[in-house]
Design an enzyme around this catalytic site. Structure first.
Site, PDB file in Angstrom:
ATOM      1  N   LYS A  62       1.119  -1.282  -0.019  1.00 40.24           N
ATOM      2  CA  LYS A  62       0.118  -0.047  -0.081  1.00 40.24           C
ATOM      3  C   LYS A  62       0.900   1.392  -0.025  1.00 40.24           C
ATOM      4  CE  LYS A  62      -3.479   2.616   2.660  1.00 40.24           C
ATOM      5  NZ  LYS A  62      -4.096   2.622   3.865  1.00 40.24           N
ATOM      6  N   ASP A  83      -2.895  10.243   3.272  1.00 43.83           N
ATOM      7  CA  ASP A  83      -4.203   9.939   3.574  1.00 43.83           C
ATOM      8  C   ASP A  83      -5.175  10.727   4.570  1.00 43.83           C
ATOM      9  OD1 ASP A  83      -6.592   8.342   3.819  1.00 43.83           O
ATOM     10  OD2 ASP A  83      -6.015   6.834   4.859  1.00 43.83           O
ATOM     11  N   LYS A  94     -10.019  12.895   8.209  1.00 41.80           N
ATOM     12  CA  LYS A  94      -9.749  12.432   9.204  1.00 41.80           C
ATOM     13  C   LYS A  94      -9.429  13.587  10.418  1.00 41.80           C
ATOM     14  CE  LYS A  94      -6.836   8.654   7.855  1.00 41.80           C
ATOM     15  NZ  LYS A  94      -7.467   7.602   8.395  1.00 41.80           N
ATOM     16  N   ASP A 147       1.496   6.356   5.443  1.00 38.27           N
ATOM     17  CA  ASP A 147       0.455   5.380   4.720  1.00 38.27           C
ATOM     18  C   ASP A 147       0.865   4.657   3.516  1.00 38.27           C
ATOM     19  OD1 ASP A 147      -2.067   4.260   5.252  1.00 38.27           O
ATOM     20  OD2 ASP A 147      -3.196   5.497   4.352  1.00 38.27           O
ATOM     21  N   ASP A 182     -12.656   6.844   3.508  1.00 37.36           N
ATOM     22  CA  ASP A 182     -11.218   6.511   4.062  1.00 37.36           C
ATOM     23  C   ASP A 182     -10.670   5.035   4.324  1.00 37.36           C
ATOM     24  OD1 ASP A 182      -9.014   7.437   5.695  1.00 37.36           O
ATOM     25  OD2 ASP A 182     -10.222   7.598   7.670  1.00 37.36           O
ATOM     26  N   GLU A 205      -9.575   3.624   1.929  1.00 39.93           N
ATOM     27  CA  GLU A 205      -8.982   3.793   0.275  1.00 39.93           C
ATOM     28  C   GLU A 205      -7.968   2.569   0.085  1.00 39.93           C
ATOM     29  OE1 GLU A 205      -7.906   5.454   2.952  1.00 39.93           O
ATOM     30  OE2 GLU A 205      -5.745   4.872   2.605  1.00 39.93           O
ATOM     31  N   ARG A 245      -7.694  -0.656   0.583  1.00 41.81           N
ATOM     32  CA  ARG A 245      -7.996  -1.988   0.440  1.00 41.81           C
ATOM     33  C   ARG A 245      -8.697  -1.639  -1.134  1.00 41.81           C
ATOM     34  NH1 ARG A 245     -12.651  -2.091   4.662  1.00 41.81           N
ATOM     35  NH2 ARG A 245     -11.021  -1.222   5.978  1.00 41.81           N
TER      36      ARG A 245
HETATM   37  N1  BES Z   1      -4.439   4.986   6.639  1.00 40.44           N
HETATM   38  C1  BES Z   1      -5.573   4.453   7.247  1.00 40.44           C
HETATM   39  C2  BES Z   1      -5.031   3.722   8.507  1.00 40.44           C
HETATM   40  C3  BES Z   1      -4.509   4.399   9.763  1.00 40.44           C
HETATM   41  C4  BES Z   1      -5.388   5.093  10.674  1.00 40.44           C
HETATM   42  C5  BES Z   1      -3.076   4.631   9.783  1.00 40.44           C
HETATM   43  C6  BES Z   1      -4.807   5.774  11.647  1.00 40.44           C
HETATM   44  C7  BES Z   1      -2.658   5.492  10.784  1.00 40.44           C
HETATM   45  C8  BES Z   1      -3.527   6.027  11.822  1.00 40.44           C
HETATM   46  C9  BES Z   1      -6.546   3.800   6.557  1.00 40.44           C
HETATM   47  O1  BES Z   1      -6.785   4.022   5.286  1.00 40.44           O
HETATM   48  C10 BES Z   1      -8.020   4.031   7.300  1.00 40.44           C
HETATM   49  O2  BES Z   1      -8.267   5.068   7.243  1.00 40.44           O
HETATM   50  N2  BES Z   1      -8.580   3.003   7.895  1.00 40.44           N
HETATM   51  C11 BES Z   1      -9.786   3.112   8.477  1.00 40.44           C
HETATM   52  C12 BES Z   1     -10.639   1.967   8.179  1.00 40.44           C
HETATM   53  C13 BES Z   1     -12.047   1.961   8.552  1.00 40.44           C
HETATM   54  C14 BES Z   1     -12.692   3.115   7.777  1.00 40.44           C
HETATM   55  C15 BES Z   1     -13.048   0.850   8.358  1.00 40.44           C
HETATM   56  C16 BES Z   1      -9.435   3.193   9.892  1.00 40.44           C
HETATM   57  O3  BES Z   1      -8.591   2.453  10.497  1.00 40.44           O
HETATM   58  O4  BES Z   1     -10.185   3.982  10.706  1.00 40.44           O
HETATM   59 ZN    ZN Z   2      -7.703   5.905   5.162  1.00 37.92          ZN
HETATM   60 ZN    ZN Z   3      -4.932   4.876   4.406  1.00 36.27          ZN
END
Ligand code: BES
Ligand code: ZN
Ligand code: ZN
Length: 499
Positions: free
Chosen positions: A267, A272, A279, A290, A349, A351, A353
């Site tokens: 990834k 992000d 966020k 990310d 968010d 994204e 996957r």
């Molecule tokens: N890049 C994030 C994961 C992440 C979150 C990394 C916080 C570092 C700190 C990922 O793309 C994401 O936002 N995942 C979501 C998934 C959810 C929407 C199912 C998450 O973890 O909140």
């Molecule tokens: Zn995300």
């Molecule tokens: Zn992400």
């Protein structure tokens, strides 16, 4: 363009001048010229300790008896060698090695290069310690000495330039050389992850891959927006659509004409923002990391190439910046991925996957016989398992076991997570083939893995959710804060075992 293509190669490319040199010297540790001679302190004190203590007339044993020096891993005590004492080094560091397991040895070696004294640091090799010493100590020294201040204009403080394994057997030289290669590539991955998102854009990441890997014979191919569209990578195109820094699919190949026996997918979201599910501040500040999965894959391919492993490796990095703006994808959009499956966007968010689905498809199309993907996929991973373990999900028990074993051997510890076909129903969409989130507030890491599983077919596949371990908010053992390079060592060990 903001990224200066030469920066990564001139500062940290192969043969770079800031690299910490690793050497092995046979003969007595006491005779090695060094600014610091680190002596492993175990409980009870080991052979190397006793030999040096004899030279110092019992000075070391007295410090241990008084409680000034402790055997705990990472604890250390620095003393000056007095004029006339029969030790060639200027200082001795009593370096606690705790239980002498590999992680404790890495931590002790990191302490040895972090005393603030620059120049040469030697480690008194100790035959009575377990077999992994040369590898662990070299890794700990290189990872521990990693300097994140590359953007400082004043050059930083005193630097360790040489790390010497003193009194080691001849066989340690090869082990040390291989460990140094893996650790240096881990540091390059860390440097990319710590790198600012205004430099490490999709184009910047592609340029870094070219600069770092082409000298090693790796083929680096970069597909731009037109090719992404032409191939039907609708997920990558949509996620990257909101940014002026357009997406790229970065494809790396090692092994010449060999078919890709191992396919790696990382990834590579260079920032992000969360898209239109923007966020909050406390989460957005870390989102330059990310692309940690892509950096881990890039670093592993570098190590694999420099080690000359005889294995066909294909790596795919879907690089995009998840931003808001007129071209951004929206909640409610339905995307057509390259596999043909349509995805209803319930959360922009989630994204990672989406871009991974297209990259996994690409790796399969290119014939990868086995797959490992690496991604900072879910924040819940860290809440569940802390900052040490990588989570492993797989569609094949044997492949998962190989990945976990490679993790434990390499120091990139990984732990198996469950994945069951019944999780798939959570991603049913009334409109499309699937949706990208479940709408339930549970099991995020597993639901994300269940999404990816829809795109791997029956190829043995393992998914590493590295969000937990990739970026540290505080020092952990031999790793400082910031990017840890999680995944480089695991993937390189796995490739070594397959070669
Ligand atoms: N890049 C994030 C994961 C992440 C979150 C990394 C916080 C570092 C700190 C990922 O793309 C994401 O936002 N995942 C979501 C998934 C959810 C929407 C199912 C998450 O973890 O909140
Ligand atoms: Zn995300
Ligand atoms: Zn992400």
């Amino acid at each position: 363009m903001l990224y200066e293509s030469r920066r990564f190669s001139t500062i940290s490319g192969p043969g770079e001048e800031r690299a910490l040199i690793v050497e092995v010297e046979q003969g007595e540790a006491g005779s090695v010229q060094a600014a610091v001679l680190a002596v492993p302190l175990a409980e009870p004190p080991s052979a190397a300790f006793r030999r040096l203590d004899e030279r110092l007339g019992g000075r070391l044993a007295a410090l241990v008896a008084a409680g000034d020096a402790k055997a705990e891993a990472g604890k250390s005590l620095l003393l000056h060698v007095a004029p006339g004492e029969p030790i060639a080094a200027e200082r001795v560091l009593l370096a606690g090695v705790g239980t002498s397991d590999d992680d404790s040895l890495r931590t002790a070696a990191a302490a040895a290069v972090r005393t603030g004294v620059g120049g040469t640091v030697a480690w008194a090799f100790d035959d009575s310690l377990p077999g992994g010493q040369a590898r662990a100590v070299v890794e700990g020294a290189l990872l521990g000495a990693h300097d994140v201040g590359r953007w400082k204009t004043n050059g930083g403080g005193a630097r360790v330039q040489r790390f010497v394994l003193a009194g080691a057997p001849a066989a340690a030289a090869d082990v040390a050389a291989r460990a140094a290669i893996v650790a240096r590539w881990t540091n390059r991955a860390r440097e990319l992850v710590d790198g600012p998102p205004n430099e490490v854009t999709p184009v910047g990441l592609a340029a870094a891959a070219g600069d770092l890997l082409t000298p090693l014979g790796v083929t680096v191919e970069t597909l731009g927006p037109a090719e992404i569209e032409q191939l039907g990578l609708g997920g990558l195109a949509a996620v990257g659509g909101g940014s002026v820094n357009e997406p790229r699919l970065i494809v790396l190949r090692h092994g010449g004409d060999r078919p890709p026996e191992l396919g790696l997918v990382g990834k590579s979201i260079t920032f992000d923002s969360g898209g239109y599910f923007l966020k909050q501040q406390s989460d957005i500040v870390r989102q330059k990391a990310d692309m940690g999965g892509g950096a881990a894959v890039l670093g592993a391919v570098g190590a694999i190439a420099e080690l000359g492993l005889e294995l066909g490796v294909l790596a795919v990095l879907p690089a995009a910046e998840n931003m808001i703006g007129g071209g951004a994808f929206r909640p409610g959009d339905i995307l057509r991925t390259a596999s043909g499956l349509t995805v209803e966007v319930t959360n922009p968010d989630a994204e990672g996957r989406i871009v991974m689905a297209d990259a996994l498809w690409y790796a399969r199309r290119e014939g990868a016989a086995r797959l490992v993907d690496v991604a900072t996929l879910t924040g819940a991973m860290r809440a569940a398992i802390g900052d040490m373990y990588i989570g492993v999900f797989a569609n094949d028990d044997d492949w998962r076991a190989q990945v976990v074993a490679a993790g434990n051997e390499s120091g990139d510890h990984a732990w198996p997570w469950p994945l069951h076909a019944r999780y798939r129903r959570l991603l049913d969409s009334p409109l499309a083939d699937l949706r990208n989130t479940s709408g339930r507030s549970f099991g995020y890491p597993i639901v994300a893995a269940a999404f990816l599983e829809r795109f791997v077919g029956d190829v043995p596949w393992a998914h590493l959710d590295i969000h937990s371990a990739a970026y540290l908010d505080e020092d952990r053992d031999y790793l400082g804060r910031g990017a840890s390079g999680a995944g480089v060592r695991l993937l390189t060990e796995l490739a070594t075992r397959l070669s």
